[in-house]
Design a protein around this motif. Structure first.
Motif, PDB file in Angstrom:
ATOM      1  N   TRP A 126       0.792  -1.227  -0.078  1.00 28.67           N
ATOM      2  CA  TRP A 126      -0.067  -0.041  -0.015  1.00 28.67           C
ATOM      3  C   TRP A 126       0.798   1.429   0.061  1.00 28.67           C
ATOM      4  O   TRP A 126       2.110   1.426   0.550  1.00 28.67           O
ATOM      5  N   VAL A 127       0.357   2.457  -0.587  1.00 31.16           N
ATOM      6  CA  VAL A 127       1.260   3.460  -0.584  1.00 31.16           C
ATOM      7  C   VAL A 127       0.043   4.840  -0.445  1.00 31.16           C
ATOM      8  O   VAL A 127      -0.975   4.531  -0.672  1.00 31.16           O
ATOM      9  N   PRO A 128       0.461   5.678   0.411  1.00 28.40           N
ATOM     10  CA  PRO A 128      -0.511   6.940   0.621  1.00 28.40           C
ATOM     11  C   PRO A 128      -0.965   7.428  -0.817  1.00 28.40           C
ATOM     12  O   PRO A 128      -0.293   7.560  -1.516  1.00 28.40           O
ATOM     13  N   ASN A 129      -2.253   7.919  -0.495  1.00 24.43           N
ATOM     14  CA  ASN A 129      -2.596   8.918  -1.900  1.00 24.43           C
ATOM     15  C   ASN A 129      -2.342  10.432  -1.643  1.00 24.43           C
ATOM     16  O   ASN A 129      -3.246  11.111  -0.823  1.00 24.43           O
ATOM     17  N   PRO A 130      -1.336  10.883  -2.456  1.00 24.14           N
ATOM     18  CA  PRO A 130      -1.033  12.199  -2.316  1.00 24.14           C
ATOM     19  C   PRO A 130      -1.917  13.254  -2.875  1.00 24.14           C
ATOM     20  O   PRO A 130      -1.910  14.486  -2.847  1.00 24.14           O
ATOM     21  N   PHE A 131      -3.124  12.678  -3.691  1.00 23.06           N
ATOM     22  CA  PHE A 131      -3.661  13.512  -4.325  1.00 23.06           C
ATOM     23  C   PHE A 131      -5.134  13.691  -3.519  1.00 23.06           C
ATOM     24  O   PHE A 131      -6.057  14.407  -4.116  1.00 23.06           O
ATOM     25  N   ALA A 132      -5.330  12.902  -2.656  1.00 20.79           N
ATOM     26  CA  ALA A 132      -6.506  13.000  -1.814  1.00 20.79           C
ATOM     27  C   ALA A 132      -6.767  14.387  -1.328  1.00 20.79           C
ATOM     28  O   ALA A 132      -5.799  15.291  -0.942  1.00 20.79           O
ATOM     29  N   PRO A 133      -8.059  14.960  -0.941  1.00 19.11           N
ATOM     30  CA  PRO A 133      -8.083  15.956  -0.333  1.00 19.11           C
ATOM     31  C   PRO A 133      -7.350  16.503   1.069  1.00 19.11           C
ATOM     32  O   PRO A 133      -7.126  15.408   1.892  1.00 19.11           O
ATOM     33  N   PRO A 134      -6.688  17.611   1.148  1.00 21.19           N
ATOM     34  CA  PRO A 134      -6.058  17.813   2.412  1.00 21.19           C
ATOM     35  C   PRO A 134      -6.729  17.471   3.805  1.00 21.19           C
ATOM     36  O   PRO A 134      -8.066  17.848   3.753  1.00 21.19           O
ATOM     37  N   ASN A 135      -6.085  17.005   4.801  1.00 16.82           N
ATOM     38  CA  ASN A 135      -6.834  16.724   6.052  1.00 16.82           C
ATOM     39  C   ASN A 135      -6.097  17.031   7.116  1.00 16.82           C
ATOM     40  O   ASN A 135      -4.783  17.131   6.979  1.00 16.82           O
ATOM     41  N   GLN A 136      -6.560  16.870   8.226  1.00 13.69           N
ATOM     42  CA  GLN A 136      -5.847  17.368   9.559  1.00 13.69           C
ATOM     43  C   GLN A 136      -4.953  16.142  10.033  1.00 13.69           C
ATOM     44  O   GLN A 136      -4.256  16.323  10.843  1.00 13.69           O
TER      45      GLN A 136
ATOM     46  N   SER B 168     -18.442  27.893  12.538  1.00 13.24           N
ATOM     47  CA  SER B 168     -18.980  28.443  13.740  1.00 13.24           C
ATOM     48  C   SER B 168     -20.130  27.595  14.283  1.00 13.24           C
ATOM     49  O   SER B 168     -20.947  27.823  15.120  1.00 13.24           O
ATOM     50  N   SER B 169     -20.640  26.563  13.234  1.00 13.49           N
ATOM     51  CA  SER B 169     -21.828  25.795  13.843  1.00 13.49           C
ATOM     52  C   SER B 169     -21.634  24.472  14.089  1.00 13.49           C
ATOM     53  O   SER B 169     -21.132  23.608  13.436  1.00 13.49           O
ATOM     54  N   VAL B 170     -22.161  24.274  15.340  1.00 10.94           N
ATOM     55  CA  VAL B 170     -21.898  22.990  16.075  1.00 10.94           C
ATOM     56  C   VAL B 170     -22.562  21.843  15.264  1.00 10.94           C
ATOM     57  O   VAL B 170     -21.994  20.773  15.146  1.00 10.94           O
ATOM     58  N   ILE B 171     -23.781  22.282  14.590  1.00  9.32           N
ATOM     59  CA  ILE B 171     -24.608  21.250  14.262  1.00  9.32           C
ATOM     60  C   ILE B 171     -23.959  20.668  12.961  1.00  9.32           C
ATOM     61  O   ILE B 171     -24.086  19.530  12.626  1.00  9.32           O
ATOM     62  N   GLU B 172     -23.333  21.817  11.965  1.00 13.31           N
ATOM     63  CA  GLU B 172     -22.815  21.231  10.843  1.00 13.31           C
ATOM     64  C   GLU B 172     -21.552  20.604  11.102  1.00 13.31           C
ATOM     65  O   GLU B 172     -21.021  19.500  10.711  1.00 13.31           O
ATOM     66  N   LEU B 173     -20.738  20.851  12.353  1.00 16.84           N
ATOM     67  CA  LEU B 173     -19.620  20.102  12.762  1.00 16.84           C
ATOM     68  C   LEU B 173     -20.013  18.664  13.122  1.00 16.84           C
ATOM     69  O   LEU B 173     -19.160  17.467  12.604  1.00 16.84           O
ATOM     70  N   ILE B 174     -21.152  18.403  13.487  1.00 14.85           N
ATOM     71  CA  ILE B 174     -21.601  17.035  14.035  1.00 14.85           C
ATOM     72  C   ILE B 174     -21.971  16.379  12.624  1.00 14.85           C
ATOM     73  O   ILE B 174     -21.729  15.197  12.584  1.00 14.85           O
ATOM     74  N   ASP B 175     -22.982  16.843  11.978  1.00 11.53           N
ATOM     75  CA  ASP B 175     -23.674  16.390  10.680  1.00 11.53           C
ATOM     76  C   ASP B 175     -22.671  16.221   9.632  1.00 11.53           C
ATOM     77  O   ASP B 175     -22.994  15.358   8.672  1.00 11.53           O
ATOM     78  N   GLU B 176     -21.914  17.003   9.242  1.00  8.57           N
ATOM     79  CA  GLU B 176     -21.059  17.088   8.192  1.00  8.57           C
ATOM     80  C   GLU B 176     -19.512  16.761   8.761  1.00  8.57           C
ATOM     81  O   GLU B 176     -18.451  17.371   7.844  1.00  8.57           O
ATOM     82  N   ALA B 177     -19.425  16.138   9.534  1.00 10.16           N
ATOM     83  CA  ALA B 177     -17.927  15.639  10.051  1.00 10.16           C
ATOM     84  C   ALA B 177     -16.947  15.170   9.038  1.00 10.16           C
ATOM     85  O   ALA B 177     -15.887  15.758   8.889  1.00 10.16           O
ATOM     86  N   ASP B 178     -17.616  14.553   8.152  1.00 10.33           N
ATOM     87  CA  ASP B 178     -16.649  13.629   7.242  1.00 10.33           C
ATOM     88  C   ASP B 178     -16.482  14.704   5.960  1.00 10.33           C
ATOM     89  O   ASP B 178     -15.411  14.506   5.287  1.00 10.33           O
ATOM     90  N   HIS B 179     -17.163  15.709   5.819  1.00 12.92           N
ATOM     91  CA  HIS B 179     -16.830  16.988   4.897  1.00 12.92           C
ATOM     92  C   HIS B 179     -15.699  17.478   5.267  1.00 12.92           C
ATOM     93  O   HIS B 179     -14.940  17.937   4.623  1.00 12.92           O
ATOM     94  N   PHE B 180     -15.738  18.198   6.757  1.00 13.26           N
ATOM     95  CA  PHE B 180     -14.779  18.924   7.131  1.00 13.26           C
ATOM     96  C   PHE B 180     -13.502  18.122   7.560  1.00 13.26           C
ATOM     97  O   PHE B 180     -12.223  18.693   7.405  1.00 13.26           O
ATOM     98  N   PHE B 181     -13.260  17.020   7.802  1.00 13.05           N
ATOM     99  CA  PHE B 181     -12.447  16.089   8.125  1.00 13.05           C
ATOM    100  C   PHE B 181     -12.373  14.785   7.092  1.00 13.05           C
ATOM    101  O   PHE B 181     -12.956  13.647   7.765  1.00 13.05           O
TER     102      PHE B 181
END
Length: 630
Positions: free
Chosen positions: A21-31, A237-250
């Motif tokens: 396996w090798v990492p995907n350097p083209f994947a969206p940036p993440n933390q 600044s939205s806690v609700i979006e942080l919870i429901d869209e976690a995989d979008h942000f991270f």
């Protein structure tokens, strides 16, 4: 080594170790930081990490000693990777730009994601000296073009020409046995094999997982610290979006990997590869689609398939991606999408295509599929009902109701009861007649106010309905539930975003009261507020119960499949804490006292805020403006 399709008699392994396996350097940036040896992700550091007794950093990754940018989860992982692992052959930390490994990596990056994976996995297999695996791939029957759907990828042939000399040069520099160096033909065959069979595996972000622990009200001080940290990283600044869209942000951390089992490709796969903590522990995860029976009750593999591309892509995009991998796909999805008018598919296959279209909210595709189902079985009541629902999802509510009326009256249609129930629900509510108002609307007494920042897409009315009557209707509903002997509170009526609810029309006293409110107050007000010319119709209306102790507490972010939606507060604010309708566009929530109404356009992204104490009751309506045919 088994490089053919898994035998149906083989048990499904609990975990799988990839060949490479090798990492995907083209994947969206993440933390997240990923260990280049084991593939595990760094844990989130809210406090500075400590040093463990064995000298390894606890929760803190260490750098490659050659400073190439690679990270490792521990000193022991780094030692293994730099002395025995593939990183010892692929590291470019101490080499110059004219070094063969450096030039190979640059060429691979310039070739794009798919060919990067092909080059780096194949080079790793050769350079790490895994003779058994390498010769099984190069010399074995698996590399032959035995599948009629395999085609030659000219792009891979070109890559083989461009990289072969670099590979040989790297083998000399790395003290590899030159006698084991592959010929250009063998190198090309290996590249073709890897190109066809590598897959993308992903590890879910630790930050996304952490978001699941957040509560909307902030919780205690430690939770607030965690929440503020994640909000800052997600730049929201939205806690609700942080919870429901976690995989979008991270987003997940993606890697390219080659498995020992050569899984059959399908654009409607039965399984996907899931990481269990790190890249050394993968497993098959069954994809839940209607009609999917790929795992038998005995736990054995049966017709196991996996997709090697993005399944959300169009037919044209998928075809191009697969041809670049040397695959000409003939799965039933591709065959159907090329010629949907040909009736050569089973109902089970069409059911799976329908489930896929619904999960992707591709309702135009669903309409084509249901037509094919009806050609197979024109009298199937379940399919006829689905045809009506799809028309509604597409926004053609008049056609949806017309179909229900037609099939409810057709005695030749099988299992008509669900159709008759749907027709009753669609036609039973009061319908606004004509473009003019039947009743004057006393705006001074029933004032509805446009919500700030939402361009007259949301109107809020306090004290719109009689508070005592609303409370009485809640008691009527609970009595109906308790006295009937059957549970009428359901969670299965809504496909995408289920609620704990009872349809209003099923409770006679509530239904009669509500129709009066529609006629006298709600519809006239909505026509004025939203400047509606046509006739208003309800196609779904239900009493929702949120229960902080044992039931549903919140509703995630979603859009309604309606032109207009409204919520009516049916109990007092002092009976619960929290709750309200949250609108993503303004990052604000709103709620009213009992008898208050919030009406809005269904396309707005919104959520039901979590209640933290008590019970909250609301009536929810989905409404459309009926344009009568000329």
């Amino acid at each position: 080594m088994n490089t053919s399709s898994p035998s149906p008699s083989l048990p499904l392994p609990e975990t799988i170790r990839p060949l490479c396996w090798v990492p995907n350097p083209f994947a969206p940036p993440n933390q997240d930081t990923q260990c280049l040896h084991c593939g595990s992700l760094e844990k989130i550091k809210y406090n500075y990490p400590t040093i463990s007794d064995d000298g390894d950093h606890d929760q803190l990754f260490v750098d490659c000693t050659s400073q190439c940018g690679a990270k490792f989860c521990s000193a022991s992982c780094r030692h293994e990777a730099e002395n025995n692992g593939q990183h010892s052959k692929l590291c470019v930390g101490l080499v110059t730009a004219d070094h063969a490994m450096y030039r190979l990596k640059v060429l691979a990056l310039e070739a794009g994601p798919a060919h990067y994976a092909t080059i780096m996995i194949a080079a790793s297999l050769i350079l790490t000296g895994d003779d058994k695996t390498m010769h099984a791939l190069i010399d074995g029957d698996c590399i032959q073009m035995s599948n009629i759907d395999d085609i030659i990828s000219q792009a891979v042939d070109n890559i083989a020409q461009a990289t072969h000399e670099l590979l040989l040069e790297m083998m000399v520099m790395g003290n590899n046995d030159e006698e084991k160096a592959p010929s250009l033909l063998d190198w090309s065959r290996l590249l073709h094999y890897v190109n066809r069979n590598f897959i993308i595996a992903s590890v879910r972000s630790n930050y996304a997982i952490e978001c699941e622990q957040i509560v909307e009200d902030g919780g205690d001080s430690s939770n607030r610290k965690q929440q503020d940290y994640l909000l800052n990283l997600a730049e929201t600044s939205s806690v609700i979006e942080l919870i429901d869209e976690a995989d979008h942000f991270f987003p997940p951390v993606e890697s390219f990997c080659l498995l020992e089992e050569n899984l059959v490709h399908s654009c409607v796969p039965s399984h996907e590869i899931e990481c269990v903590g790190d890249m050394q522990n993968l497993r098959y995860r069954q994809i839940k689609l209607d009609g999917d029976n790929t795992i038998t009750s005995s736990g054995c593999i049966h017709n196991l398939t996996c997709s090697r591309i993005d399944n959300d892509a169009s037919l044209e995009e998928r075809t191009e991606l697969l041809e670049d991998k040397g695959i000409s796909c003939r799965c039933f999805r591709c065959v159907f999408e090329r010629q949907p008018e040909k009736d050569e598919h089973t109902m089970e296959e069409l059911d799976m295509l329908m489930a896929l279209a619904r999960s992707q909210t591709c309702y135009d595709d669903a309409s084509i599929i249901v037509d094919a189902q009806l050609r197979l079985n024109p009298l199937d009541g379940a399919v006829r009902l689905l045809q009506s629902r799809i028309a509604g999802w597409q926004g053609d509510f008049h056609r949806s109701e017309t179909l229900l009326e037609k099939y409810a009256a057709d005695a030749s249609v099988t299992n008509r009861k669900p159709i008759c129930i749907a027709l009753e629900e669609a036609t039973t509510y009061y319908r606004q007649c004509g473009p003019s108002l039947e009743h004057s609307f006393d705006s001074s007494a029933k004032q509805w106010v446009a919500a700030n920042g939402l361009d007259k897409s949301v109107f809020v009315g306090e004290n719109v309905l009689d508070a005592d009557e609303c409370k009485q209707m809640v008691q009527v509903a609970e009595n109906f539930h308790n006295e009937s002997g059957n549970s009428h509170w359901t969670t299965s009526r809504h496909y995408a975003v289920p609620t704990t609810d009872i349809p209003v029309y099923q409770i006679p006293e509530l239904f009669s009261w509500f129709n009066v409110q529609l006629e006298k107050i709600i519809f006239p007000a909505m026509k004025i507020n939203f400047a509606i010319e046509g006739r208003l119709r309800i196609f779904d209306c239900f009493l929702v119960k949120y229960d902080a102790s044992t039931g549903q507490k919140r509703l995630p972010l979603h859009n309604d499949q309606s032109e207009y939606s409204l919520t009516i507060a049916m109990n007092s604010l002092d009976e619960y804490e929290g709750g309200g309708t949250y609108f993503s566009e303004t990052n604000e929530s709103m709620k009213t006292e009992v008898g208050g109404v919030i009406s809005f356009r269904g396309e707005l992204l919104h959520a039901g805020k979590m209640i933290t104490k008590g019970k909250r009751y609301i009536i929810v309506c989905f409404i459309y403006e009926e344009q009568m045919p000329a």
